[in-house]
Design an enzyme around this catalytic site. Structure first.
Site, PDB file in Angstrom:
ATOM      1  N   TYR A  28      38.634  34.516  40.909  1.00 26.05           N
ATOM      2  CA  TYR A  28      38.670  35.983  40.939  1.00 26.05           C
ATOM      3  C   TYR A  28      37.529  36.551  40.087  1.00 26.05           C
ATOM      4  CZ  TYR A  28      40.729  40.665  40.319  1.00 26.05           C
ATOM      5  OH  TYR A  28      40.963  42.013  40.294  1.00 26.05           O
ATOM      6  N   LYS A  75      34.274  38.695  41.284  1.00 24.79           N
ATOM      7  CA  LYS A  75      34.021  40.062  40.810  1.00 24.79           C
ATOM      8  C   LYS A  75      32.652  40.160  40.134  1.00 24.79           C
ATOM      9  CE  LYS A  75      37.653  42.189  42.300  1.00 24.79           C
ATOM     10  NZ  LYS A  75      37.517  43.200  43.345  1.00 24.79           N
TER      11      LYS A  75
HETATM   12  N1  SER Z   1      45.344  42.577  37.152  1.00 23.58           N
HETATM   13  C1  SER Z   1      44.328  41.624  37.527  1.00 23.58           C
HETATM   14  C2  SER Z   1      44.887  40.244  37.559  1.00 23.58           C
HETATM   15  O1  SER Z   1      45.734  39.966  36.751  1.00 23.58           O
HETATM   16  C3  SER Z   1      43.177  41.664  36.558  1.00 23.58           C
HETATM   17  O2  SER Z   1      42.197  42.509  37.047  1.00 23.58           O
HETATM   18  O3  SER Z   1      44.447  39.460  38.330  1.00 23.58           O
END
Ligand code: SER
Length: 320
Positions: free
Chosen positions: A142, A146
């Site tokens: 993730y 990003k």
């Molecule tokens: N709320 C998100 C997550 O925990 C963080 O950007 O993946």
């Protein structure tokens, strides 16, 4: 008023963003879209298109049909789910962004918003008051997606003049729509359990401090950055954004001030390693300076509003 399309409108942030934009600019001007339908309020308050965020043709069709000039891309696979499905997470998070950046380059739209995250920081970033520009070596899929996305935004801005704006959201706390697949989800689940059973088992350890924000502030920031003058948006990767930082233990204490019998226990799972790779607090002074960002909610305001709003929501659900 030029029309606005939100892609990924039925998620945690998208749902509230749609409702706020509709109340500000008129229901018919704000087109919701997602791969699945959203809650009743969203579906009944204005136009909706079923769109997979990686389907360029479907996005172009909706832009042309509704004469859309602004897009908010809110669809993403969050941190914990993306660790389970790394390539799927990468594909969704990258393909959807490159599609809309290309459409902005080709002048289908004039302005683009894209959601980034504090997950762009990693274990080598400074843990406290993490600056806007610093070491960024994320270890989650993730976070990698990003951070890469931020650089694509900057590239399209510098090379093609695309007006793309972005925020690195901290963990977002809200009561209307549940988050899904994130590491900060505990900070929402805890309220449901505190109200319904008086107990919660946290999947993060008691001292795990993370940056967090109440939804109303996240929406205020999102609309604020989109309404700012283009020349005030000096960062075209993504802006740090901050409101509060707390651990599960500190959140439980704040809940106990209102629900004294509340009990918390801890059983860290695989999400602990993700949380440990992130920072504890964020320095957002650049956003405060460039486009006058200011938060309204601190920890106690947030806890009070969450409990009050969820009690009403849950009692309505029971009555149905
Ligand atoms: N709320 C998100 C997550 O925990 C963080 O950007 O993946």
């Amino acid at each position: 008023m030029s029309k606005v399309l939100i892609i990924g409108a039925c998620g945690q942030i998208g749902t509230e963003l749609i409702l706020k934009l509709r109340s500000l600019y008129g229901n018919d001007n704000i087109i919701a879209s997602d791969i699945k339908e959203g809650n009743e309020e969203l579906m009944n308050s204005g136009p909706f298109e079923t769109i997979d965020a990686t389907d360029r043709e479907a996005i172009v069709k909706a832009i042309e049909k509704h004469q859309v000039k602004e897009v908010y891309l809110m669809a993403a696979m969050l941190s914990a789910t993306a660790e389970k499905y790394p390539i799927k997470g990468w594909d969704l998070n990258m393909d959807s962004l490159l599609i809309v950046l290309e459409l902005a380059k080709d002048k289908y739209i004039d302005k683009l918003y894209w959601a980034s995250s504090m997950a762009v920081f990693g274990p080598t970033s400074p843990k406290d008051s993490t600056p806007q520009a610093t070491i960024m070596e994320p270890t989650t899929v993730y976070g990698i997606s990003k951070l890469t996305g931020e650089h694509w935004c900057n590239y399209y801005h510098n090379r093609y003049g695309v007006d793309v704006r972005s925020i690195r959201y901290p963990g977002i706390i809200s009561w209307k729509t549940l988050p899904g697949g994130g590491t900060t989800d505990y900070a929402v689940e805890i309220f449901y359990e505190a109200i319904s059973s008086g107990k919660y088992e946290s999947f993060l350890s008691e001292e795990t401090t993370l940056p967090m924000m109440y939804m109303d502030d996240a929406i205020k920031a999102t609309i604020g950055i989109m309404n700012a003058k283009a020349e005030d948006i000096k960062v075209r990767t993504s802006y740090n954004l901050s409101a509060m930082s707390f651990s599960p233990k500190e959140l439980a204490e704040a809940i106990k001030n209102i629900i004294p019998e509340f009990e918390i226990s801890y059983k860290p799972d695989s999400r602990q390693a993700i949380a440990d790779s992130w920072t504890r607090s964020i320095d957002d002074s650049v956003a405060r300076q460039d486009w006058k960002w200011q938060n309204d909610f601190d920890l106690n305001d947030m806890v009070e509003t969450m409990i009050k709003s969820l009690r009403i929501k849950l009692s309505k659900t029971e009555a149905k």
